[in-house]
Design a protein around this motif. Structure first.
Motif, PDB file in Angstrom:
ATOM      1  N   MET A 293       0.843  -1.191   0.000  1.00  0.00           N
ATOM      2  CA  MET A 293       0.000   0.000   0.000  1.00  0.00           C
ATOM      3  C   MET A 293       0.885   1.250   0.000  1.00  0.00           C
ATOM      4  SD  MET A 293      -2.907   1.232   2.752  1.00  0.00           S
ATOM      5  CE  MET A 293      -3.941  -0.212   2.490  1.00  0.00           C
ATOM      6  N   ALA A 294       0.621   2.168  -0.922  1.00  0.00           N
ATOM      7  CA  ALA A 294       1.399   3.389  -1.018  1.00  0.00           C
ATOM      8  C   ALA A 294       1.099   4.307   0.162  1.00  0.00           C
ATOM      9  CB  ALA A 294       1.083   4.105  -2.329  1.00  0.00           C
ATOM     10  N   GLN A 295       2.072   5.177   0.499  1.00  0.00           N
ATOM     11  CA  GLN A 295       1.910   6.069   1.643  1.00  0.00           C
ATOM     12  C   GLN A 295       0.730   7.018   1.462  1.00  0.00           C
ATOM     13  OE1 GLN A 295       3.189   6.184   4.512  1.00  0.00           O
ATOM     14  NE2 GLN A 295       5.032   4.936   4.444  1.00  0.00           N
ATOM     15  N   ASN A 296       0.522   7.512   0.219  1.00  0.00           N
ATOM     16  CA  ASN A 296      -0.600   8.438   0.000  1.00  0.00           C
ATOM     17  C   ASN A 296      -1.944   7.743   0.189  1.00  0.00           C
ATOM     18  OD1 ASN A 296      -0.305   6.906  -2.334  1.00  0.00           O
ATOM     19  ND2 ASN A 296      -0.955   8.556  -3.694  1.00  0.00           N
TER      20      ASN A 296
ATOM     21  N   LEU B 177      -6.782   6.784   3.692  1.00  0.00           N
ATOM     22  CA  LEU B 177      -7.591   5.928   4.550  1.00  0.00           C
ATOM     23  C   LEU B 177      -7.573   6.426   5.997  1.00  0.00           C
ATOM     24  CD1 LEU B 177      -6.633   2.363   3.233  1.00  0.00           C
ATOM     25  CD2 LEU B 177      -8.862   3.472   3.048  1.00  0.00           C
ATOM     26  N   TYR B 178      -6.421   6.919   6.428  1.00  0.00           N
ATOM     27  CA  TYR B 178      -6.280   7.458   7.782  1.00  0.00           C
ATOM     28  C   TYR B 178      -7.185   8.680   7.978  1.00  0.00           C
ATOM     29  CZ  TYR B 178      -4.154  10.483  11.333  1.00  0.00           C
ATOM     30  OH  TYR B 178      -3.933  11.331  12.383  1.00  0.00           O
ATOM     31  N   ASN B 179      -7.206   9.552   6.999  1.00  0.00           N
ATOM     32  CA  ASN B 179      -8.071  10.740   7.089  1.00  0.00           C
ATOM     33  C   ASN B 179      -9.546  10.345   7.113  1.00  0.00           C
ATOM     34  OD1 ASN B 179      -5.951  12.615   7.153  1.00  0.00           O
ATOM     35  ND2 ASN B 179      -5.810  12.677   4.916  1.00  0.00           N
TER      36      ASN B 179
ATOM     37  N   LEU C  23      -0.211  -0.797   7.424  1.00  0.00           N
ATOM     38  CA  LEU C  23       0.884  -0.596   8.368  1.00  0.00           C
ATOM     39  C   LEU C  23       1.878  -1.745   8.318  1.00  0.00           C
ATOM     40  CD1 LEU C  23      -1.003   0.820  11.516  1.00  0.00           C
ATOM     41  CD2 LEU C  23       0.358   2.086   9.841  1.00  0.00           C
ATOM     42  N   ILE C  24       1.355  -2.958   8.146  1.00  0.00           N
ATOM     43  CA  ILE C  24       2.247  -4.121   8.021  1.00  0.00           C
ATOM     44  C   ILE C  24       3.104  -3.984   6.764  1.00  0.00           C
ATOM     45  CG2 ILE C  24       2.321  -6.601   7.597  1.00  0.00           C
ATOM     46  CD1 ILE C  24      -0.235  -6.827   9.303  1.00  0.00           C
ATOM     47  N   GLU C  25       2.466  -3.611   5.648  1.00  0.00           N
ATOM     48  CA  GLU C  25       3.181  -3.511   4.368  1.00  0.00           C
ATOM     49  C   GLU C  25       4.230  -2.410   4.378  1.00  0.00           C
ATOM     50  OE1 GLU C  25       0.061  -2.983   1.544  1.00  0.00           O
ATOM     51  OE2 GLU C  25      -0.457  -5.124   1.463  1.00  0.00           O
ATOM     52  N   THR C  26       4.003  -1.350   5.144  1.00  0.00           N
ATOM     53  CA  THR C  26       4.957  -0.239   5.196  1.00  0.00           C
ATOM     54  C   THR C  26       5.923  -0.337   6.379  1.00  0.00           C
ATOM     55  OG1 THR C  26       3.285   1.065   6.394  1.00  0.00           O
ATOM     56  CG2 THR C  26       3.424   1.370   4.005  1.00  0.00           C
ATOM     57  N   GLY C  27       5.837  -1.435   7.126  1.00  0.00           N
ATOM     58  CA  GLY C  27       6.739  -1.640   8.255  1.00  0.00           C
ATOM     59  C   GLY C  27       6.463  -0.742   9.440  1.00  0.00           C
TER      60      GLY C  27
ATOM     61  N   ASP D 205       5.207   9.753   9.606  1.00  0.00           N
ATOM     62  CA  ASP D 205       4.622   8.433   9.362  1.00  0.00           C
ATOM     63  C   ASP D 205       4.383   7.693  10.683  1.00  0.00           C
ATOM     64  OD1 ASP D 205       4.696   8.897   6.636  1.00  0.00           O
ATOM     65  OD2 ASP D 205       6.573   7.805   6.319  1.00  0.00           O
ATOM     66  N   LEU D 206       5.335   7.837  11.614  1.00  0.00           N
ATOM     67  CA  LEU D 206       5.181   7.200  12.914  1.00  0.00           C
ATOM     68  C   LEU D 206       4.003   7.790  13.687  1.00  0.00           C
ATOM     69  CD1 LEU D 206       8.922   6.974  14.036  1.00  0.00           C
ATOM     70  CD2 LEU D 206       7.431   5.046  13.478  1.00  0.00           C
ATOM     71  N   VAL D 207       3.814   9.101  13.584  1.00  0.00           N
ATOM     72  CA  VAL D 207       2.684   9.747  14.267  1.00  0.00           C
ATOM     73  C   VAL D 207       1.358   9.234  13.706  1.00  0.00           C
ATOM     74  CG1 VAL D 207       1.475  11.938  14.597  1.00  0.00           C
ATOM     75  CG2 VAL D 207       3.950  11.812  14.944  1.00  0.00           C
ATOM     76  N   VAL D 208       1.282   9.097  12.384  1.00  0.00           N
ATOM     77  CA  VAL D 208       0.060   8.577  11.759  1.00  0.00           C
ATOM     78  C   VAL D 208      -0.204   7.146  12.222  1.00  0.00           C
ATOM     79  CG1 VAL D 208      -0.951   7.817   9.567  1.00  0.00           C
ATOM     80  CG2 VAL D 208       0.112  10.074   9.734  1.00  0.00           C
ATOM     81  N   ALA D 209       0.840   6.313  12.250  1.00  0.00           N
ATOM     82  CA  ALA D 209       0.683   4.921  12.683  1.00  0.00           C
ATOM     83  C   ALA D 209       0.220   4.862  14.133  1.00  0.00           C
ATOM     84  CB  ALA D 209       1.999   4.176  12.508  1.00  0.00           C
TER      85      ALA D 209
END
Length: 265
Positions: A1-4, A9-11, A38-42, A54-58
């Motif tokens: 899954m791409a970051q964007n 999805l997060y928003n 989150l799994i796919e992006t580590g 990215d860590l804050v979003v996770a």
């Protein structure tokens, strides 16, 4: 899954979660997709260096998941989210900005331990918190479960019951209700051993029920006989297991104490 895609999805999750009322069903669907992302992006259990944003979003996704779990009455799910959040609260705690949800969630975990009668784990977890012991009283999210534990140990059940309305966040009430269920069953066992019968009003007071219908439902679950014409509950006879206890003195002192508390409140 791409970051964007992850952030979109997060928003969407934030909008669904912050809606009045929260769209819990949609939140559940989005959380399932986001955990895969989150799994796919580590980022589900991150290690090493990562972008702080990215860590804050996770972390935010997992915190929403923890609160969502309580709102949907799924305690095992809450346990999983809380476990996954430990990496963010400990390993990355010094590099991430503070989270407004961290201590409400830590407090929820402490109350969960109380509901499971895991007192040793409660104290171990309390001692491991990244705040000094003298500051606990000033943190409403931590002082609330600390007070609950003290009152439970004292047998001050009225204080536990009254604490429900002073919960710092709504989700705390779910666990306080669970504690009260345990407390009611303990009190009921004592009543069955000590008394042959009780007036409905007195039984309701002792068991912290606010209306008669709740008491009648509870009585049915316990197998008690209810005589509405006499406003009396008769407990199931336990033969030789019946314990001789000074009933009149106990019931008088217990009811007097309960009524005194009601006047104070």
């Amino acid at each position: 899954m791409a970051q964007n895609q992850l952030k979109n999805l997060y928003n969407d999750l934030k909008r669904s979660f912050e809606a009045k009322p929260s769209d819990l069903k949609r939140c559940g669907t989005l959380l399932s997709k986001l955990k895969i992302g989150l799994i796919e992006t580590g980022l589900l259990t991150p290690q090493g260096e990562h972008n702080v944003d990215d860590l804050v979003v996770a972390r935010d996704i997992l915190e929403i998941g923890a609160i969502w779990s309580i709102r949907t009455r799924d305690v095992p799910s809450f346990d999983r989210y809380f476990s996954q959040l430990q990496t963010f609260y400990t390993d990355y705690g010094s590099v991430l900005p503070p989270s407004k949800n961290e201590y409400p969630i830590r407090g929820l975990n402490l109350i969960r331990l109380l509901t499971q009668n895991r007192i040793a784990d409660f104290h171990t977890t309390l001692e491991s918190l990244p705040i000094p012991a003298e500051a606990i009283a000033d943190n409403q999210f931590i002082s609330h479960p600390v007070n609950l534990e003290q009152w439970l140990m004292e047998g001050s059940y009225s204080k536990v019951w009254n604490a429900r309305e002073r919960a710092p966040v709504e989700e705390y009430k779910y666990f306080v209700d669970s504690l009260m269920g345990t407390i009611r069953n303990e009190i009921a066992s004592c009543e069955e051993a000590a008394y042959e019968s009780l007036p409905l009003k007195d039984a309701s007071t002792l068991l912290f029920f606010s209306n008669q219908s709740e008491l009648l439902t509870f009585a049915q679950q316990r197998g008690w006989q209810v005589d509405l014409s006499k406003s009396l509950i008769t407990f199931a006879t336990k033969g030789e297991e019946q314990v001789e206890i000074p009933k009149e003195k106990l019931i008088s002192s217990s009811l007097a104490y309960a009524r005194e508390l009601e006047q104070i409140v």
